[in-house]
Every structure is written in structure tokens, then in C-alpha cells.
Design an enzyme around this catalytic site. Structure first.
Site, PDB file in Angstrom:
ATOM      1  N   ASN A   9       0.865  -1.191   0.000  1.00  0.00           N
ATOM      2  CA  ASN A   9       0.000   0.000   0.000  1.00  0.00           C
ATOM      3  C   ASN A   9       0.900   1.239   0.000  1.00  0.00           C
ATOM      4  OD1 ASN A   9      -1.832   2.017   0.542  1.00  0.00           O
ATOM      5  ND2 ASN A   9      -2.345   1.320   2.608  1.00  0.00           N
ATOM      6  N   TRP A  10       0.987   1.875  -1.157  1.00  0.00           N
ATOM      7  CA  TRP A  10       1.908   3.011  -1.289  1.00  0.00           C
ATOM      8  C   TRP A  10       1.354   4.289  -0.680  1.00  0.00           C
ATOM      9  CZ3 TRP A  10       3.829   2.278  -7.112  1.00  0.00           C
ATOM     10  CH2 TRP A  10       4.467   1.033  -7.198  1.00  0.00           C
ATOM     11  N   LYS A  11       0.111   4.263  -0.281  1.00  0.00           N
ATOM     12  CA  LYS A  11      -0.549   5.426   0.334  1.00  0.00           C
ATOM     13  C   LYS A  11      -0.372   6.682  -0.527  1.00  0.00           C
ATOM     14  CE  LYS A  11      -0.213   3.206   4.775  1.00  0.00           C
ATOM     15  NZ  LYS A  11      -0.108   3.309   6.205  1.00  0.00           N
ATOM     16  N   HIS A  95      -9.568   1.213   5.194  1.00  0.00           N
ATOM     17  CA  HIS A  95      -8.281   1.358   5.870  1.00  0.00           C
ATOM     18  C   HIS A  95      -8.461   2.271   7.085  1.00  0.00           C
ATOM     19  CE1 HIS A  95      -4.162   2.513   6.675  1.00  0.00           C
ATOM     20  NE2 HIS A  95      -3.797   1.446   5.994  1.00  0.00           N
ATOM     21  N   GLU A  97      -6.804   4.624   8.185  1.00  0.00           N
ATOM     22  CA  GLU A  97      -6.594   6.054   7.913  1.00  0.00           C
ATOM     23  C   GLU A  97      -7.847   6.685   7.313  1.00  0.00           C
ATOM     24  OE1 GLU A  97      -2.993   5.461   5.699  1.00  0.00           O
ATOM     25  OE2 GLU A  97      -1.972   4.945   7.563  1.00  0.00           O
ATOM     26  N   GLU A 173      -5.399  -5.055  10.858  1.00  0.00           N
ATOM     27  CA  GLU A 173      -4.379  -4.030  11.065  1.00  0.00           C
ATOM     28  C   GLU A 173      -4.650  -3.283  12.373  1.00  0.00           C
ATOM     29  OE1 GLU A 173      -2.440  -2.749   7.148  1.00  0.00           O
ATOM     30  OE2 GLU A 173      -4.246  -1.580   7.349  1.00  0.00           O
ATOM     31  N   GLY A 179       2.356   2.212  10.900  1.00  0.00           N
ATOM     32  CA  GLY A 179       3.312   3.313  10.736  1.00  0.00           C
ATOM     33  C   GLY A 179       4.036   3.694  12.019  1.00  0.00           C
ATOM     34  N   SER A 219       3.318  -2.151  10.444  1.00  0.00           N
ATOM     35  CA  SER A 219       4.774  -2.214  10.635  1.00  0.00           C
ATOM     36  C   SER A 219       5.389  -3.561  10.233  1.00  0.00           C
ATOM     37  CB  SER A 219       5.144  -1.866  12.082  1.00  0.00           C
ATOM     38  OG  SER A 219       4.739  -0.542  12.373  1.00  0.00           O
ATOM     39  N   GLY A 240       2.730  -1.150   4.371  1.00  0.00           N
ATOM     40  CA  GLY A 240       2.736   0.273   4.042  1.00  0.00           C
ATOM     41  C   GLY A 240       4.162   0.750   3.786  1.00  0.00           C
ATOM     42  N   GLY A 241       4.761   1.350   4.791  1.00  0.00           N
ATOM     43  CA  GLY A 241       6.088   1.967   4.675  1.00  0.00           C
ATOM     44  C   GLY A 241       7.112   1.115   3.934  1.00  0.00           C
TER      45      GLY A 241
HETATM   46  P1  PGA Z   1       2.741   0.270   7.758  1.00  0.00           P
HETATM   47  O1  PGA Z   1       1.276   0.467   7.151  1.00  0.00           O
HETATM   48  O2  PGA Z   1       3.297  -1.002   7.174  1.00  0.00           O
HETATM   49  O3  PGA Z   1       3.515   1.488   7.336  1.00  0.00           O
HETATM   50  O4  PGA Z   1       2.595   0.164   9.246  1.00  0.00           O
HETATM   51  C1  PGA Z   1       0.415  -0.616   6.978  1.00  0.00           C
HETATM   52  C2  PGA Z   1      -0.894  -0.139   6.394  1.00  0.00           C
HETATM   53  O5  PGA Z   1      -1.315   0.955   6.744  1.00  0.00           O
HETATM   54  O6  PGA Z   1      -1.521  -0.834   5.579  1.00  0.00           O
END
Ligand code: PGA
Length: 259
Positions: A9-11, A95, A97, A173, A179, A219, A240-241
Site C-alpha cells: 500500500n503506497w498510500k 483502511h 486512515e 491491522e 506506521g 509495521s 505500508g512503509g
Molecule cells: P505500515 O502500514 O506497514 O507502514 O505500518 C500498513 C498499512 O497501513 O496498511
């Protein structure tokens, strides 16, 4: 047997050129990795270009969000038809977020899942508890409510594809792990995954429920992915990251194909 699935997930990161560059590099790095499904979710603006860049590779495309109507006067929204038009096979829905910053409720999540299914997209539905909820011992309660409300009214028949796949993936998640660098321990995650599997078998028939993949997210990085993937109930990861770095993401993919 559920084939492991790793989703990057490149956000809200990367220009189109940067996205294409990342996709090209990834394409070379994961090309020989078999036994694992690899999906990337670039921002909307880069979907078309990344689609072209990964053509013919073993990488599939996902959107990060979708609106619940197919078309109309909804300024700024992106419809499931448009996502399909860009050859997305998957879409991430709910998600944390989006739940937090855009106030997406379980009812909205439910409408979006239905819109995705109606348009033959595979929905990656995110659920997870906040730190406060975990500390108050409400994790399972929160997960149950998100799963039941999110999946309300969805039929077995809507989830089956013609090639015996299932159009639904759940991503567990924990919000406190996204993050933050702080991941759930493999056994903490496995416990919630087992609970989600139990809920799914109450909602859907056994054939469907046992084929829904449950990913862990929060993470995930090369240093913890192998351990997480080795848990029985963890079918892959939503990253994500670490998905923004080719080598890190490729290492995570590799750890999933070794299970
Ligand atoms: P993260 O994000 O790996 O940066 O913790 C995961 C996500 O939000 O899907």
C-alpha cells in the site's frame, strides 16, 4: 490451501514517474518468486502508468479506495467502474486512515464492499482496534462489530469468482501498529486472525469462509515478516512503509513464499 498474498500500500506517496520506477524495479526483483501473489496499490494518479509498467509480470494492481456509486455527480470521487477500467483486480476498503481522517463508518465500508463486488473487484477489507480498545480488552468486540457490520447482507454467491477464487480478503491491522514501527507479536496477530476466521465461518458457508485470506498489517518489515508469515492463521501481509522500498518489499514477498 490459501496462497500467500502480499499487498504493498503506497498510500499518498510518489509521483507518477516515481511510481513507475518502483514498479519496474519490483517487477525485476519478484519475477521468479513463485507460490505467492503480489499486489501493489499505487495512488489513483499513477494507476494507469503502473498498470502499463507491470504488464506481463506476476504483479497485480489494487486501488487504495473506491466510491460506492458507479457514476454521477460526486465531485472528486473515483468509481468502481473507473478502477476496473484501469485493470485493477483489487481495492482496499476501510483502511484505518480512511476510518479516522475521513470518518468512514462500517456502514460506508459495507456500501463500498458491495460496490466493489458488484463490479467484480476483489475487496481487501481492513479491520483493527485502537490502542485504547486493546488496553481496555475490547479487541475481539471491535473486530466482531467491524466484520459483522462491514459484511452485512453480502451473499456467498457474490464472493465466488468463476475460477474458484474468493472476492474478499480481510486485513487485520491494529491501529496502534500502523506506521509506528511497533508490530503486533505473531501470537497476538494469530489469535485475532483465528477469531476472524471463526466469524467468517458463521457468516459464510465453509467453502467460502475457508478460502478468504486474512492478512496482517502494521509495521511489517523484512525483520519481522518471516516470523509473522509462519503463523498458521496469517495468510500474508498488507505492507505500508516497507513497500516503498524495493528491497524491503521483495524480502517480505520472499518470506511469504518460503512458508
Ligand atoms: P505500515 O502500514 O506497514 O507502514 O505500518 C500498513 C498499512 O497501513 O496498511
Amino acid at each position: 490451501m490459501r496462497k500467500p498474498l502480499i499487498v504493498g500500500n503506497w498510500k499518498m506517496n510518489n509521483s507518477t514517474a516515481e511510481s513507475v520506477d518502483l514498479a519496474e524495479k519490483l517487477k525485476k526483483t519478484v519475477k521468479d518468486m513463485a507460490g505467492v501473489e503480489v499486489v501493489v496499490a499505487p495512488p489513483f494518479t499513477a494507476l494507469g502508468s503502473v498498470r502499463d509498467a507491470i504488464k506481463g509480470s506476476n504483479i497485480k494492481l489494487s486501488a487504495q479506495n473506491v466510491f460506492w456509486e458507479d457514476k454521477g455527480a460526486y465531485t472528486g470521487e473515483v468509481s468502481p467502474l473507473m478502477i476496473r477500467d484501469l485493470d485493477c483486480e483489487y481495492v482496499i476498503i476501510g483502511h484505518s486512515e480512511r476510518r479516522e481522517y475521513f470518518k468512514e463508518s462500517d456502514e460506508i465500508v459495507n456500501k463500498k464492499i458491495k460496490a466493489a463486488l458488484r463490479n467484480k473487484l476483489k475487496a481487501i477489507v481492513c479491520v483493527g482496534e485502537s490502542l485504547k480498545e486493546r488496553e481496555e480488552d475490547k479487541t475481539m468486540q471491535v473486530i466482531e462489530s467491524q466484520i459483522r457490520k462491514g459484511l452485512e447482507g453480502i451473499l456467498n454467491s457474490e464472493l465466488r469468482t468463476t475460477n474458484h477464487e474468493v472476492r474478499l480478503v480481510i486485513a487485520y491491522e491494529p491501529v496502534w501498529a500502523i506506521g509506528t514501527g511497533r508490530n503486533a507479536t505473531p501470537s497476538q496477530a494469530n489469535e485475532v486472525h483465528a477469531y476472524i476466521r471463526k466469524l467468517l465461518s458463521q457468516i459464510f458457508n465453509e467453502d467460502i469462509a475457508s478460502n478468504i485470506k486474512i492478512l496482517y498489517g502494521g509495521s511489517v518489515k523484512p525483520s519481522n515478516s518471516a516470523e509473522l508469515m509462519s503463523e498458521k492463521e496469517i495468510d500474508g501481509a498488507l505492507v505500508g512503509g516497507a513497500s516503498l522500498d524495493t528491497d524491503s518489499f521483495a524480502q517480505i514477498v520472499r518470506s511469504a513464499c518460503m512458508v
